[in-house]
Design a protein around this motif. Structure first.
Motif, mmCIF file in Angstrom:
data_model
loop_
_atom_site.group_PDB
_atom_site.id
_atom_site.type_symbol
_atom_site.label_atom_id
_atom_site.label_comp_id
_atom_site.label_asym_id
_atom_site.label_seq_id
_atom_site.Cartn_x
_atom_site.Cartn_y
_atom_site.Cartn_z
ATOM 1 N N ASN A 192 33.234 57.936 -69.573
ATOM 2 C CA ASN A 192 33.569 57.739 -70.978
ATOM 3 C C ASN A 192 32.385 58.030 -71.906
ATOM 4 O OD1 ASN A 192 35.524 57.235 -72.927
ATOM 5 N ND2 ASN A 192 34.874 55.128 -73.159
ATOM 6 N N LEU A 193 31.613 59.055 -71.576
ATOM 7 C CA LEU A 193 30.530 59.499 -72.450
ATOM 8 C C LEU A 193 31.062 60.602 -73.355
ATOM 9 C CD1 LEU A 193 27.586 59.725 -69.883
ATOM 10 C CD2 LEU A 193 28.105 57.863 -71.459
ATOM 11 N N ARG A 194 30.349 60.871 -74.411
ATOM 12 C CA ARG A 194 30.687 61.957 -75.323
ATOM 13 C C ARG A 194 29.441 62.771 -75.618
ATOM 14 N NH1 ARG A 194 35.212 61.564 -78.642
ATOM 15 N NH2 ARG A 194 34.563 63.661 -79.236
ATOM 16 N N LEU A 195 29.623 64.038 -75.932
ATOM 17 C CA LEU A 195 28.527 64.879 -76.375
ATOM 18 C C LEU A 195 28.323 64.606 -77.862
ATOM 19 C CD1 LEU A 195 29.422 68.305 -74.710
ATOM 20 C CD2 LEU A 195 27.877 66.525 -73.855
ATOM 21 N N ALA A 196 27.130 64.174 -78.231
ATOM 22 C CA ALA A 196 26.848 63.887 -79.642
ATOM 23 C C ALA A 196 27.062 65.136 -80.495
ATOM 24 C CB ALA A 196 25.421 63.361 -79.803
ATOM 25 N N CYS A 197 26.780 66.300 -79.937
ATOM 26 C CA CYS A 197 26.894 67.549 -80.694
ATOM 27 C C CYS A 197 28.339 67.934 -80.997
ATOM 28 C CB CYS A 197 26.185 68.687 -79.963
ATOM 29 S SG CYS A 197 26.962 69.210 -78.430
ATOM 30 N N THR A 232 23.098 67.400 -72.383
ATOM 31 C CA THR A 232 21.961 66.480 -72.472
ATOM 32 C C THR A 232 22.067 65.490 -73.626
ATOM 33 O OG1 THR A 232 20.665 68.087 -73.739
ATOM 34 C CG2 THR A 232 20.362 68.070 -71.346
ATOM 35 N N CYS A 233 22.980 65.693 -74.551
ATOM 36 C CA CYS A 233 23.144 64.768 -75.682
ATOM 37 C C CYS A 233 24.248 63.747 -75.412
ATOM 38 C CB CYS A 233 23.407 65.530 -76.983
ATOM 39 S SG CYS A 233 24.990 66.398 -77.037
ATOM 40 N N ALA A 234 24.616 63.574 -74.155
ATOM 41 C CA ALA A 234 25.688 62.637 -73.802
ATOM 42 C C ALA A 234 25.306 61.208 -74.172
ATOM 43 C CB ALA A 234 25.991 62.730 -72.313
ATOM 44 N N VAL A 235 26.218 60.537 -74.853
ATOM 45 C CA VAL A 235 26.023 59.156 -75.279
ATOM 46 C C VAL A 235 27.322 58.386 -75.105
ATOM 47 C CG1 VAL A 235 24.146 59.583 -76.931
ATOM 48 C CG2 VAL A 235 26.520 59.774 -77.686
ATOM 49 N N GLU A 236 27.202 57.070 -75.103
ATOM 50 C CA GLU A 236 28.372 56.200 -75.083
ATOM 51 C C GLU A 236 28.607 55.746 -76.519
ATOM 52 O OE1 GLU A 236 29.471 52.917 -71.976
ATOM 53 O OE2 GLU A 236 28.073 52.089 -73.455
ATOM 54 N N ILE A 237 29.857 55.807 -76.961
ATOM 55 C CA ILE A 237 30.176 55.489 -78.350
ATOM 56 C C ILE A 237 31.315 54.488 -78.404
ATOM 57 C CG2 ILE A 237 30.915 56.423 -80.582
ATOM 58 C CD1 ILE A 237 29.899 59.193 -79.523
ATOM 59 N N GLU A 238 31.117 53.462 -79.208
ATOM 60 C CA GLU A 238 32.190 52.512 -79.515
ATOM 61 C C GLU A 238 32.493 52.664 -80.993
ATOM 62 O OE1 GLU A 238 31.336 48.487 -78.347
ATOM 63 O OE2 GLU A 238 30.216 49.195 -76.610
ATOM 64 N N GLY A 239 33.744 52.882 -81.334
ATOM 65 C CA GLY A 239 34.121 53.011 -82.724
ATOM 66 C C GLY A 239 34.957 54.246 -82.973
ATOM 67 N N GLU A 240 35.124 54.570 -84.235
ATOM 68 C CA GLU A 240 36.048 55.616 -84.651
ATOM 69 C C GLU A 240 35.374 56.990 -84.721
ATOM 70 O OE1 GLU A 240 39.223 56.526 -88.241
ATOM 71 O OE2 GLU A 240 37.981 54.729 -88.348
ATOM 72 N N ILE A 241 35.788 57.865 -83.787
ATOM 73 C CA ILE A 241 35.289 59.241 -83.725
ATOM 74 C C ILE A 241 36.465 60.172 -83.450
ATOM 75 C CG2 ILE A 241 32.937 58.665 -83.012
ATOM 76 C CD1 ILE A 241 33.794 59.189 -80.104
ATOM 77 N N ASN A 242 36.235 61.469 -83.558
ATOM 78 C CA ASN A 242 37.268 62.449 -83.253
ATOM 79 C C ASN A 242 37.606 62.443 -81.765
ATOM 80 O OD1 ASN A 242 34.581 63.621 -82.826
ATOM 81 N ND2 ASN A 242 35.657 65.529 -82.386
ATOM 82 N N PRO A 243 38.810 62.873 -81.400
ATOM 83 C CA PRO A 243 39.136 63.011 -79.977
ATOM 84 C C PRO A 243 38.251 64.081 -79.338
ATOM 85 C CG PRO A 243 41.109 63.219 -81.353
ATOM 86 C CD PRO A 243 39.920 63.224 -82.272
ATOM 87 N N PRO A 244 38.009 63.986 -78.038
ATOM 88 C CA PRO A 244 37.177 64.997 -77.376
ATOM 89 C C PRO A 244 37.813 66.386 -77.484
ATOM 90 C CG PRO A 244 37.855 63.279 -75.815
ATOM 91 C CD PRO A 244 38.486 62.969 -77.121
ATOM 92 N N LYS A 301 22.555 55.142 -75.273
ATOM 93 C CA LYS A 301 22.072 56.251 -74.435
ATOM 94 C C LYS A 301 21.654 55.705 -73.085
ATOM 95 C CE LYS A 301 20.494 60.543 -73.850
ATOM 96 N NZ LYS A 301 21.319 61.722 -73.940
ATOM 97 N N TYR A 302 21.939 56.466 -72.031
ATOM 98 C CA TYR A 302 21.573 56.090 -70.670
ATOM 99 C C TYR A 302 20.446 56.969 -70.150
ATOM 100 C CZ TYR A 302 25.539 52.994 -70.607
ATOM 101 O OH TYR A 302 26.401 51.960 -70.892
ATOM 102 N N ASP A 303 19.844 56.538 -69.067
ATOM 103 C CA ASP A 303 18.705 57.236 -68.479
ATOM 104 C C ASP A 303 19.117 58.509 -67.738
ATOM 105 O OD1 ASP A 303 19.976 55.839 -66.376
ATOM 106 O OD2 ASP A 303 18.086 55.528 -65.308
ATOM 107 N N LYS A 304 18.165 59.155 -67.148
ATOM 108 C CA LYS A 304 18.222 60.424 -66.417
ATOM 109 C C LYS A 304 18.297 61.594 -67.394
ATOM 110 C CE LYS A 304 19.592 58.581 -62.061
ATOM 111 N NZ LYS A 304 20.395 58.742 -60.880
ATOM 112 N N PHE A 305 18.032 62.778 -66.886
ATOM 113 C CA PHE A 305 17.871 63.973 -67.725
ATOM 114 C C PHE A 305 19.052 64.198 -68.665
ATOM 115 C CE2 PHE A 305 18.027 68.550 -68.599
ATOM 116 C CZ PHE A 305 16.738 68.781 -69.026
ATOM 117 N N TRP A 306 20.273 64.131 -68.143
ATOM 118 C CA TRP A 306 21.466 64.400 -68.939
ATOM 119 C C TRP A 306 22.053 63.135 -69.578
ATOM 120 C CZ3 TRP A 306 20.447 67.558 -64.754
ATOM 121 C CH2 TRP A 306 20.471 68.923 -65.016
#
Length: 108
Positions: free
Chosen positions: A78-83, A48-60, A95-100
């Motif tokens: 190409n979403l990522r779990l914020a957690c 449920t914390c799925a977000v789209e991220i542009e920039g420098e983050i760790n690999p999934p 962030k996009y709509d719908k429950f997840w």
């Protein structure tokens, strides 16, 4: 210090900080609807914390890949779990709509 651009705000955090924790600490409403009450509290199992991220983050990691490969998510989104995301440099978060957060309409 990396900067997170989210909901028209700029938030600074330590390099390697957990994105979910930083967003919640800064009163960013990360969850859609009742997902605010029904989520895995950051262990990477609900999606449920799925977000789209542009920039420098760790690999999934394996939790990110596994959860986002299961419905209603799709890896090609190409979403990522914020957690499960570490902020390594400046990023922009959407962030996009719908429950997840798997919908097609960007809500922020």
């Amino acid at each position: 210090m990396p900067k997170i651009i989210v909901q028209g705000k700029i938030i600074e955090c330590e390099k390697g900080a957990n994105l979910r924790q930083v967003l919640l600490k800064n009163n960013i409403d990360l969850y859609n609807g009742k997902a605010k009450y029904i989520n895995c509290l950051g262990i990477g199992t609900c999606g449920t914390c799925a977000v789209e991220i542009e920039g420098e983050i760790n690999p999934p990691n394996w939790k990110d890949k596994t959860r986002l490969s299961l419905p209603p998510h799709k890896l090609e989104r190409n979403l990522r779990l914020a957690c499960q995301t570490e902020v390594l440099g400046d990023i922009t978060v959407s962030k996009y709509d719908k429950f997840w957060g798997q919908g097609g309409t960007k809500i922020w």
